[in-house]
Write a protein that holds these residues in place. Structure first.
Motif, PDB file in Angstrom:
ATOM      1  N   LYS A  62     -11.149   1.466   8.229  1.00  0.00           N
ATOM      2  CA  LYS A  62     -10.804   1.733   6.840  1.00  0.00           C
ATOM      3  C   LYS A  62      -9.445   1.146   6.457  1.00  0.00           C
ATOM      4  CE  LYS A  62     -13.504   6.007   6.454  1.00  0.00           C
ATOM      5  NZ  LYS A  62     -13.462   7.456   6.136  1.00  0.00           N
ATOM      6  N   ARG A  63      -8.433   1.299   7.332  1.00  0.00           N
ATOM      7  CA  ARG A  63      -7.099   0.793   7.017  1.00  0.00           C
ATOM      8  C   ARG A  63      -7.076  -0.730   6.926  1.00  0.00           C
ATOM      9  NH1 ARG A  63      -2.122   3.097  10.377  1.00  0.00           N
ATOM     10  NH2 ARG A  63      -2.881   4.954   9.289  1.00  0.00           N
ATOM     11  N   SER A  64      -7.763  -1.391   7.851  1.00  0.00           N
ATOM     12  CA  SER A  64      -7.795  -2.855   7.839  1.00  0.00           C
ATOM     13  C   SER A  64      -8.470  -3.369   6.573  1.00  0.00           C
ATOM     14  CB  SER A  64      -8.532  -3.378   9.072  1.00  0.00           C
ATOM     15  OG  SER A  64      -7.862  -2.967  10.246  1.00  0.00           O
ATOM     16  N   ARG A  65      -9.590  -2.719   6.204  1.00  0.00           N
ATOM     17  CA  ARG A  65     -10.284  -3.168   5.006  1.00  0.00           C
ATOM     18  C   ARG A  65      -9.435  -2.927   3.756  1.00  0.00           C
ATOM     19  NH1 ARG A  65     -16.278  -0.817   5.121  1.00  0.00           N
ATOM     20  NH2 ARG A  65     -15.193   0.979   6.028  1.00  0.00           N
ATOM     21  N   LYS A  66      -8.681  -1.827   3.720  1.00  0.00           N
ATOM     22  CA  LYS A  66      -7.827  -1.532   2.571  1.00  0.00           C
ATOM     23  C   LYS A  66      -6.733  -2.592   2.428  1.00  0.00           C
ATOM     24  CE  LYS A  66      -4.822   1.782   2.879  1.00  0.00           C
ATOM     25  NZ  LYS A  66      -4.213   3.133   2.978  1.00  0.00           N
TER      26      LYS A  66
ATOM     27  N   GLY B  74      -6.793  -5.562   3.717  1.00  0.00           N
ATOM     28  CA  GLY B  74      -7.450  -6.839   3.437  1.00  0.00           C
ATOM     29  C   GLY B  74      -7.724  -7.009   1.956  1.00  0.00           C
ATOM     30  N   ARG B  75      -8.204  -5.921   1.327  1.00  0.00           N
ATOM     31  CA  ARG B  75      -8.441  -5.984  -0.115  1.00  0.00           C
ATOM     32  C   ARG B  75      -7.141  -6.195  -0.878  1.00  0.00           C
ATOM     33  NH1 ARG B  75     -12.085  -1.649   0.977  1.00  0.00           N
ATOM     34  NH2 ARG B  75     -10.482  -0.148   0.300  1.00  0.00           N
ATOM     35  N   ARG B  76      -6.091  -5.490  -0.442  1.00  0.00           N
ATOM     36  CA  ARG B  76      -4.798  -5.663  -1.103  1.00  0.00           C
ATOM     37  C   ARG B  76      -4.282  -7.094  -0.978  1.00  0.00           C
ATOM     38  NH1 ARG B  76      -1.515  -0.186   0.804  1.00  0.00           N
ATOM     39  NH2 ARG B  76      -2.688   1.314  -0.505  1.00  0.00           N
ATOM     40  N   LEU B  77      -4.428  -7.656   0.232  1.00  0.00           N
ATOM     41  CA  LEU B  77      -3.981  -9.032   0.452  1.00  0.00           C
ATOM     42  C   LEU B  77      -4.768 -10.004  -0.412  1.00  0.00           C
ATOM     43  CD1 LEU B  77      -2.175 -10.988   2.035  1.00  0.00           C
ATOM     44  CD2 LEU B  77      -3.932 -11.051   3.823  1.00  0.00           C
ATOM     45  N   LEU B  78      -6.067  -9.768  -0.533  1.00  0.00           N
ATOM     46  CA  LEU B  78      -6.902 -10.639  -1.354  1.00  0.00           C
ATOM     47  C   LEU B  78      -6.499 -10.555  -2.821  1.00  0.00           C
ATOM     48  CD1 LEU B  78      -9.328 -12.538  -1.629  1.00  0.00           C
ATOM     49  CD2 LEU B  78     -10.792 -10.513  -1.839  1.00  0.00           C
ATOM     50  N   VAL B  79      -6.306  -9.311  -3.313  1.00  0.00           N
ATOM     51  CA  VAL B  79      -5.900  -9.136  -4.711  1.00  0.00           C
ATOM     52  C   VAL B  79      -4.527  -9.766  -4.955  1.00  0.00           C
ATOM     53  CG1 VAL B  79      -5.236  -7.425  -6.449  1.00  0.00           C
ATOM     54  CG2 VAL B  79      -7.281  -7.064  -5.047  1.00  0.00           C
ATOM     55  N   PHE B  80      -3.589  -9.547  -4.020  1.00  0.00           N
ATOM     56  CA  PHE B  80      -2.243 -10.122  -4.154  1.00  0.00           C
ATOM     57  C   PHE B  80      -2.305 -11.649  -4.192  1.00  0.00           C
ATOM     58  CE2 PHE B  80       1.610 -11.841  -2.161  1.00  0.00           C
ATOM     59  CZ  PHE B  80       2.578 -11.334  -3.027  1.00  0.00           C
ATOM     60  N   SER B  81      -3.134 -12.236  -3.308  1.00  0.00           N
ATOM     61  CA  SER B  81      -3.248 -13.693  -3.263  1.00  0.00           C
ATOM     62  C   SER B  81      -3.827 -14.236  -4.560  1.00  0.00           C
ATOM     63  CB  SER B  81      -4.126 -14.112  -2.079  1.00  0.00           C
ATOM     64  OG  SER B  81      -3.584 -13.657  -0.858  1.00  0.00           O
ATOM     65  N   VAL B  82      -4.850 -13.569  -5.075  1.00  0.00           N
ATOM     66  CA  VAL B  82      -5.472 -14.027  -6.317  1.00  0.00           C
ATOM     67  C   VAL B  82      -4.498 -13.917  -7.484  1.00  0.00           C
ATOM     68  CG1 VAL B  82      -7.288 -13.547  -8.004  1.00  0.00           C
ATOM     69  CG2 VAL B  82      -7.822 -13.513  -5.564  1.00  0.00           C
ATOM     70  N   VAL B  83      -3.807 -12.763  -7.579  1.00  0.00           N
ATOM     71  CA  VAL B  83      -2.851 -12.559  -8.676  1.00  0.00           C
ATOM     72  C   VAL B  83      -1.692 -13.553  -8.572  1.00  0.00           C
ATOM     73  CG1 VAL B  83      -1.178 -10.950  -9.669  1.00  0.00           C
ATOM     74  CG2 VAL B  83      -3.449 -10.144  -9.000  1.00  0.00           C
TER      75      VAL B  83
END
Length: 663
Positions: free
Chosen positions: A61-65, A67-76
Motif C-alpha cells: 500500500k505504501r509503495s503504491r501511494k 508511486g501515485r504521488r510521484l506520477l502526479v508530481f511528474s505530470v504536474v
C-alpha cells in the motif's frame, strides 16, 4: 492347473535363488516420496482441502501511494514546465532560480558576515563566492537580468572588490537569437507582413529591392541589431527585440521586487524605496517607441545648442518602421570609443575628406558591392555579410586611424553630458564606450555619435537647479549651501555624499563622518577593522537614503552617467580636466536658466565670473599632474583622483576598482 504347476516350480526353486542372492550385491532402485493423505495417483492434482488454509496475498500500500504521488508530481511538473517554456519563456523557472540563489546568498551573509565567519574563511571569501553565485545567476537568466547586472557593474564602486572584478564582465556581448525567432517579432508587430514586405528587401539579390543581413551585427541583453539597405538607398540599423523578452519582463521585474523587499527587511537597508523607479526605467528600455522619442528629443537639443552643433551627431529615427519591439535608425559607420588605436592613429584618407557618413551623408554602395552581396547570398545564406567595409582611410596595411586627439574627443564628450545634466535636464544614462562612435569631419575635427537612447532620466527644473548649485558649491567649499541642499534631499552624511558626487575626496567639509569612523576603528585587529568599516559603510548608505520620500531618485542614474564619463576619461588617459569643465557648465547654467528672474540671473552671471577665477586652481593641479604624466612620474589627474578616492574609501570599508570596462 496351470496355476498350480507354476506354484510348485516356484516353491521348489525358491531357496536356491535366495541363497545365491546373499552373495550378489544389492541393486538400489530409486524411490520417490509424495506427501499426501491419499493414495498417489499420477497426473491428478491434490485437492484444495489437502493444501491447507489459503493465505491472503501481500499488499504494498505504501509503495503504491508514493508511486501515485510521484506520477502526479511528474505530470504536474512537466505540464508546468511546458507551459512556462512556451507561454512565459521560462519566466517561472528563472524566478525560482532567482529566489533560490538570492535566499542562499542572504543566508550566507546572515551567518558569516562577521569578523570571524562561522563556516571559516574570511569576509573576502564570503564576498567572492557570493559574487560568483550572483554573476552566474544573471548570466544564466539573461534578458533584463543582464541589464540589472550592468547597472550593478557601473555602481560597483560601493561594492567589495570581489564584486567589482566579477561584474566588470557584464558588458560582454550576449548570444544572439536565431533568425526564425526574431523574424516572428516583425510579422507580429507589422500585422503578419514578412520582412521582405515591410522593408522592401530581397534575400536573393532581386533587382530593385533592398538587402538585409539575417545574422546580427551586434547582440545585447534585450535586442540585437541587423544591417539593411532599403530600396531608396538608405542604410539602416534594425534593432529587434528578442522574442522572449516580452514574456519574461513581467516575471523578471516581479522577482527583482520580491528579492529587494526581502533584502530590505533582512539587512535593514532602505533599498526597496528605489525599486519602483528602477523598474520603471528598465521597463522603458524594452519600449522602443520610448527610445525613439528620447532620441528625437536629444537630436533637437543638440542641434539647438551652438557649442555642440556639428560636434555631436544623433542618428535619425525612421518612425514608419518603428514599433514597441522594432526600432529602425540610420546606420552609423565609425570607430568605437574603446578603439584608441583607430581613434588616434595617422589619418590616411586624404586631405579634406572625412569619415563615411559624417553629418548624415548617404553611404556609397557601388555596383561591385551589389555583385559581392548577391554572391554572398548564394554562398552563405543566413550567415551573409553584405555590408561593404568602408575603411580605406586605414591604408593598405590597415594601421591607419582617424588622426584625432584624446583631448578633443573627451572635451566633446564632457561638454555633451554636462549640457544634458546642467542645462537641459535630459540625461542619457548609459554612455559606455560601446554606445559612442567617433568620426572624423572633413575639417579634421572630431564628431561624436551617441546611440542607444533607451535609458533616460528627465530632471525637474527645481531639481536641475539644485543639482547645478550643489556642484558649484562643492568646488567653492560652500558648506552651508551643501548642507542646506542635502538636508532638503533627506541626506544625513553630506561629506560622504559630496565625495560620491565628485568621484573624488571632498576636502571642504568638517570630516565628521570620517573622523567618527577612524575613532571607532582605533586599536582593533585587521579583521575587526575590515568588518567594522564595512558595517560603517552600511550605516553610511542608511544616512544617504535616510529620508526615502525626500531623496531624489534621479541621482541613481545621474551618478551612473558621471561614473561612466569618468571611466571614459581615465580610459583615454585623463586628457581633460573633467571636474573643472562640469563645474563651468553647472555655474553657467545658473545664469542661463530661462526659468529664473532676470535679477537672479544677473547676480549668478557675476558670481560665475568670480567662480571661473576660483577654478584656476584646478587648472594648476591638472597641468601639474599632466607634466608628471609626460615625464613618466605618475598618472593623469583622474588616476590621482582615483588613488585618493581609494585611500578615503578604505576608511569606509570600500575598495575601489577603476577598471569598469574590463572585458
Amino acid at each position: 492347473m496351470f496355476r498350480n504347476g507354476i506354484a510348485k516350480i516356484y516353491s521348489r526353486h525358491a531357496p536356491q535363488t535366495f541363497v545365491r542372492a546373499r552373495h550378489l550385491p544389492l541393486r538400489q532402485s530409486p524411490t520417490r516420496s509424495i506427501q499426501t493423505h491419499t493414495q498417489f495417483e499420477p497426473l491428478r492434482p491434490p485437492s484444495p482441502s489437502s493444501l491447507g488454509k489459503p493465505k491472503a496475498a501481500r499488499e504494498f500500500k505504501r509503495s503504491r501511494k508514493w508511486g501515485r504521488r510521484l506520477l502526479v508530481f511528474s505530470v504536474v511538473t512537466g505540464t508546468i514546465y511546458e507551459i512556462d517554456k512556451h507561454a512565459f519563456a521560462q519566466g517561472i523557472g528563472r524566478s525560482l532560480l532567482t529566489f533560490g540563489t538570492g535566499l542562499f546568498v542572504a543566508l550566507d551573509y546572515k551567518l558569516n558576515f562577521r569578523a570571524e565567519p562561522i563556516t571559516g574563511g574570511s569576509i573576502e571569501d564570503l564576498h567572492r563566492r557570493s559574487a560568483e553565485r550572483l554573476f552566474d545567476l544573471l548570466r544564466a537568466n539573461g534578458g533584463l537580468y543582464l541589464k540589472i547586472g550592468q547597472a550593478i557593474a557601473m555602481q560597483s564602486a560601493v561594492l567589495p572588490p570581489e564584486f567589482q572584478k566579477m561584474f566588470a564582465r557584464m558588458f560582454d556581448d550576449a548570444p544572439q537569437d536565431e533568425w526564425k525567432d526574431v523574424e516572428k517579432v516583425i510579422r507580429k508587430d507589422f500585422g503578419g507582413k514578412s520582412v521582405e514586405e515591410v522593408f522592401g528587401v530581397s534575400f536573393t539579390g532581386e533587382e530593385g529591392k533592398g538587402l538585409m543581413e539575417r545574422r546580427a551585427r551586434a547582440s545585447a541583453s534585450v535586442a540585437q541589431v541587423h544591417w539593411a539597405r532599403l530600396p531608396d538607398g538608405r542604410e539602416v540599423a534594425i534593432k529587434l527585440q528578442k522574442p522572449e523578452i516580452a514574456k519574461q519582463v513581467g516575471w523578471d521585474l516581479w522577482a527583482f521586487k520580491v528579492v529587494m523587499r526581502i533584502y530590505t527587511w533582512w539587512f535593514d537597508l532602505p533599498l526597496y524605496s528605489l525599486v519602483p523607479f528602477i523598474t520603471e526605467r528598465l521597463m522603458l528600455e524594452t519600449d522602443f517607441e520610448s527610445e525613439a522619442r528620447n532620441s528625437e528629443v536629444m537630436r533637437e537639443l543638440v542641434n539647438s545648442e551652438p557649442s555642440l552643433r556639428g560636434r555631436v551627431y544623433i542618428p535619425k529615427v525612421y518612425p514608419e518602421f518603428t514599433t514597441r519591439r522594432v526600432l529602425v535608425t540610420e546606420w552609423i559607420e565609425g570607430v568605437r570609443l574603446w578603439d584608441k588605436a583607430a581613434t588616434g592613429g595617422r589619418w590616411l584618407g586624404g586631405s579634406g575628406v572625412g569619415s563615411p557618413g559624417v553629418h548624415g551623408a548617404q553611404l556609397q554602395f557601388s555596383e561591385a558591392d551589389w555583385e559581392a552581396a548577391r554572391r554572398e547570398l548564394r554562398v552563405n545564406p543566413y550567415k551573409e555579410k553584405l555590408k561593404p567595409d568602408r575603411e580605406t582611410w586605414k591604408g593598405r596595411n590597415g594601421k591607419g586611424g582617424l588622426g584625432l586627439s584624446g583631448k578633443e574627443v573627451m572635451t566633446t564628450m564632457v561638454d555633451l553630458f554636462s549640457a544634458q545634466i546642467f542645462k537641459w535636464g535630459v540625461v542619457h544614462c548609459d554612455p559606455h564606450p560601446g554606445n559612442i562612435f567617433i568620426r572624423r569631419l572633413p575639417s579634421g575635427k572630431a564628431e561624436l555619435v551617441l546611440i542607444d537612447h533607451g535609458l533616460y532620466v528627465y530632471m525637474s527644473p527645481k531639481f536641475k537647479h539644485q543639482y547645478a548649485l550643489f556642484w558649484k558649491s562643492l568646488l567653492t567649499f560652500d558648506n552651508k549651501t551643501i548642507a542646506d541642499i542635502t538636508k532638503e534631499w533627506g541626506i544625513k552624511a553630506p561629506d560622504l555624499f559630496a565625495s560620491a558626487t565628485l568621484l573624488r575626496p571632498y576636502e571642504g567639509g568638517d570630516g565628521s563622518t570620517r573622523g567618527h569612523i577612524m575613532k571607532e576603528l582605533k586599536g582593533k585587529t585587521p579583521a575587526e577593522r575590515h568588518f567594522e568599516a564595512q558595517q560603517r559603510m552600511k550605516q553610511g548608505i542608511r544616512e544617504i537614503l535616510s529620508d526615502e520620500e525626500k531623496w531624489p531618485q534621479e541621482l541613481i542614474f545621474i551618478g551612473r552617467n558621471m561614473r561612466i564619463v569618468q571611466g571614459n576619461n581615465q580610459f583615454m588617459g585623463s586628457p581633460v580636466n573633467r571636474i573643472k569643465m562640469m563645474g563651468n557648465w553647472a555655474s553657467r547654467s545658473l545664469f542661463q536658466d530661462p526659468n529664473l528672474p532676470w535679477g537672479e540671473r544677473m547676480v549668478n552671471a557675476w558670481r560665475h565670473l568670480i567662480f571661473k577665477t576660483v577654478l584656476f586652481a584646478t587648472d594648476v593641479a591638472f597641468y601639474t599632474f599632466k607634466v608628471r604624466q609626460w615625464l613618466g612620474l605618475g598618472g593623469g589627474m583622474e588616476d590621482e583622483v582615483e588613488a585618493r578616492m581609494k585611500n578615503m574609501a578604505k576608511d569606509f570599508g570600500v575598495e575601489l576598482q577603476h577598471e569598469v570596462f574590463e572585458g
